[in-house]
Scaffold this motif. Structure first.
Motif, PDB file in Angstrom:
ATOM      1  N   GLN A  32       0.834  -1.200   0.000  1.00 26.44           N
ATOM      2  CA  GLN A  32       0.000   0.000   0.000  1.00 26.44           C
ATOM      3  C   GLN A  32       0.866   1.246   0.000  1.00 26.44           C
ATOM      4  OE1 GLN A  32      -3.386  -0.092  -0.063  1.00 26.44           O
ATOM      5  NE2 GLN A  32      -3.283  -2.310  -0.224  1.00 26.44           N
ATOM      6  N   ILE A  33       0.472   2.230  -0.787  1.00 26.51           N
ATOM      7  CA  ILE A  33       1.159   3.515  -0.807  1.00 26.51           C
ATOM      8  C   ILE A  33       0.146   4.581  -0.443  1.00 26.51           C
ATOM      9  CG2 ILE A  33       2.351   5.220  -2.225  1.00 26.51           C
ATOM     10  CD1 ILE A  33       3.491   3.034  -3.854  1.00 26.51           C
ATOM     11  N   GLY A  34       0.318   5.204   0.715  1.00 23.10           N
ATOM     12  CA  GLY A  34      -0.639   6.214   1.147  1.00 23.10           C
ATOM     13  C   GLY A  34      -1.988   5.582   1.411  1.00 23.10           C
ATOM     14  N   GLN A  35      -3.032   6.381   1.360  1.00 29.93           N
ATOM     15  CA  GLN A  35      -4.369   5.860   1.573  1.00 29.93           C
ATOM     16  C   GLN A  35      -5.009   5.628   0.225  1.00 29.93           C
ATOM     17  OE1 GLN A  35      -6.822   8.110   4.220  1.00 29.93           O
ATOM     18  NE2 GLN A  35      -8.699   7.288   3.367  1.00 29.93           N
ATOM     19  N   GLY A  36      -5.727   4.567   0.089  1.00 27.77           N
ATOM     20  CA  GLY A  36      -6.337   4.219  -1.185  1.00 27.77           C
ATOM     21  C   GLY A  36      -6.256   2.724  -1.361  1.00 27.77           C
ATOM     22  N   GLN A  37      -6.318   2.273  -2.575  1.00 29.60           N
ATOM     23  CA  GLN A  37      -6.288   0.848  -2.852  1.00 29.60           C
ATOM     24  C   GLN A  37      -5.228   0.584  -3.895  1.00 29.60           C
ATOM     25  OE1 GLN A  37     -10.093  -1.037  -3.729  1.00 29.60           O
ATOM     26  NE2 GLN A  37      -9.136  -2.150  -5.383  1.00 29.60           N
ATOM     27  N   SER A  38      -4.498  -0.513  -3.751  1.00 27.29           N
ATOM     28  CA  SER A  38      -3.475  -0.863  -4.711  1.00 27.29           C
ATOM     29  C   SER A  38      -3.890  -2.085  -5.510  1.00 27.29           C
ATOM     30  CB  SER A  38      -2.147  -1.138  -4.003  1.00 27.29           C
ATOM     31  OG  SER A  38      -1.653   0.037  -3.413  1.00 27.29           O
ATOM     32  N   GLY A  39      -3.257  -2.263  -6.639  1.00 26.42           N
ATOM     33  CA  GLY A  39      -3.540  -3.408  -7.491  1.00 26.42           C
ATOM     34  C   GLY A  39      -3.716  -2.961  -8.921  1.00 26.42           C
ATOM     35  N   LEU A  40      -3.691  -3.904  -9.852  1.00 26.81           N
ATOM     36  CA  LEU A  40      -3.846  -3.564 -11.253  1.00 26.81           C
ATOM     37  C   LEU A  40      -5.220  -2.973 -11.504  1.00 26.81           C
ATOM     38  CD1 LEU A  40      -2.237  -6.713 -12.904  1.00 26.81           C
ATOM     39  CD2 LEU A  40      -1.211  -4.470 -12.545  1.00 26.81           C
ATOM     40  N   TYR A  41      -5.287  -1.969 -12.376  1.00 36.40           N
ATOM     41  CA  TYR A  41      -6.563  -1.315 -12.652  1.00 36.40           C
ATOM     42  C   TYR A  41      -7.439  -2.200 -13.528  1.00 36.40           C
ATOM     43  CZ  TYR A  41     -10.071   1.913 -14.343  1.00 36.40           C
ATOM     44  OH  TYR A  41     -11.267   2.510 -14.654  1.00 36.40           O
ATOM     45  N   ARG A  42      -8.650  -2.483 -13.056  1.00 34.44           N
ATOM     46  CA  ARG A  42      -9.631  -3.228 -13.822  1.00 34.44           C
ATOM     47  C   ARG A  42     -10.952  -2.484 -13.676  1.00 34.44           C
ATOM     48  NH1 ARG A  42      -7.379  -6.807 -10.515  1.00 34.44           N
ATOM     49  NH2 ARG A  42      -9.313  -7.172  -9.357  1.00 34.44           N
ATOM     50  N   LEU A  95       1.322  -1.318 -15.175  1.00 36.22           N
ATOM     51  CA  LEU A  95       1.297  -2.743 -14.828  1.00 36.22           C
ATOM     52  C   LEU A  95       2.272  -3.019 -13.688  1.00 36.22           C
ATOM     53  CD1 LEU A  95       1.165  -4.308 -18.397  1.00 36.22           C
ATOM     54  CD2 LEU A  95      -0.720  -3.998 -16.774  1.00 36.22           C
ATOM     55  N   LYS A  96       1.828  -2.689 -12.490  1.00 32.29           N
ATOM     56  CA  LYS A  96       2.630  -2.983 -11.306  1.00 32.29           C
ATOM     57  C   LYS A  96       1.693  -3.274 -10.140  1.00 32.29           C
ATOM     58  CE  LYS A  96       3.400   1.897 -10.160  1.00 32.29           C
ATOM     59  NZ  LYS A  96       4.416   2.919  -9.886  1.00 32.29           N
ATOM     60  N   TRP A  97       2.206  -4.017  -9.156  1.00 30.27           N
ATOM     61  CA  TRP A  97       1.358  -4.486  -8.071  1.00 30.27           C
ATOM     62  C   TRP A  97       0.944  -3.387  -7.100  1.00 30.27           C
ATOM     63  CZ3 TRP A  97      -1.253  -8.614  -8.605  1.00 30.27           C
ATOM     64  CH2 TRP A  97      -0.767  -9.659  -9.388  1.00 30.27           C
ATOM     65  N   ASN A  98       1.710  -2.316  -7.020  1.00 34.46           N
ATOM     66  CA  ASN A  98       1.363  -1.270  -6.066  1.00 34.46           C
ATOM     67  C   ASN A  98       0.743  -0.059  -6.761  1.00 34.46           C
ATOM     68  OD1 ASN A  98       3.618  -0.372  -7.358  1.00 34.46           O
ATOM     69  ND2 ASN A  98       4.668   0.381  -5.520  1.00 34.46           N
ATOM     70  N   ALA A  99       0.058  -0.303  -7.874  1.00 29.50           N
ATOM     71  CA  ALA A  99      -0.613   0.787  -8.582  1.00 29.50           C
ATOM     72  C   ALA A  99      -1.617   1.466  -7.662  1.00 29.50           C
ATOM     73  CB  ALA A  99      -1.306   0.245  -9.822  1.00 29.50           C
TER      74      ALA A  99
END
Length: 251
Positions: A32-42, A95-99
């Motif tokens: 996680q980076i900051g507040q929000g959600q991480s993961g590939l955008y779908r 395309l990265k896991w901490n998007a």
């Protein structure tokens, strides 16, 4: 014999190397980076949770045509999604896991012209937190509305850290009636607004008086929340201490 012995030792070494069992760490969560959600955008898969509901919309009824709809634009590695009078979000499409996926702001209020005659820009506040100069702030966005042939996001900028300027154009914004405050008023308040306009034209009200009259009308219908003005620093300090005491009592 020597060559056979060397060959045997070599085979044993290879077998030893390939037979070693290595524990592999399985990554079962995104960083996680900051507040929000991480993961590939779908699209549709990245659900974000807002900190509050959008404020009520004060505008000409025709603007409800774009309420509930969303418009996006990709700038560099980010997709910005503008849902007018609801919220504005940002999604990193790399395309990265901490998007990063987060909220830039939730619909809050209008900026008006100096005499509260027309709506100017839309303010979206209470977005996700971010860091600026070793302090934590919340993201905010200012939405500009311009005339265009179709409804779309045409520009995104970040003039200051986590403060965004976004431009949405639409045929709806080509007509002055959609930015006219009078047209957005409920029927019972229109005579009061018209009366203040007439009194201003006949010099019964000063410009300051006109702002005060119209401001009260907008406050009554929930379209304006004005900051309390203090006559001096002492009055401001007293108000702060009173509020602080009330806060301590309800904790």
């Amino acid at each position: 014999f020597l060559m056979l012995a060397c060959a045997t030792l070599l085979l044993l070494a290879i077998d030893s190397c390939y037979g070693v069992k290595v524990n592999i760490k399985v990554v079962d969560s995104h960083s996680q980076i900051g507040q929000g959600q991480s993961g590939l955008y779908r699209p549709g898969a990245n659900k974000l949770v807002a900190s509050r509901d959008p404020a009520p919309l004060c505008a000409h009824s025709a603007l409800t045509q774009i309420v509930g709809k969303c418009y996006d634009i990709e700038v560099a590695d980010y997709k910005y999604v503008v849902c007018p009078f609801h919220n504005i979000t940002q999604h990193e499409v790399a395309l990265k896991w901490n998007a990063y996926h987060g909220i830039l702001g939730i619909w809050s209020h209008w900026t008006y012209d100096t005499l509260y005659s027309s709506f100017a820009h839309g303010h979206y506040t209470d977005g996700d937190t971010c860091s600026k100069d070793d302090t934590t702030i919340v993201r905010t966005a200012l939405l500009h509305h311009t005339c265009g042939k179709r409804t779309r996001v045409v520009n995104v900028g970040e003039p200051d850290t986590c403060q965004y300027n976004i431009t949405l154009e639409s045929p709806l914004f080509c007509h002055e009636v959609f930015s006219d405050v009078y047209s957005a008023l409920p029927a019972e308040e229109r005579p009061n607004f018209a009366k203040s306009t007439l009194e201003f034209k006949h010099n019964i009200l000063t410009e300051e008086g006109l702002r005060a009259e119209r401001g009260e009308i907008l406050e009554r219908i929930g379209c304006l929340t004005r900051r309390k003005e203090f006559k001096d620093l002492q009055e401001c300090g007293d108000e702060y201490h009173d509020l602080n005491k009330k806060y301590k009592r309800i904790r």
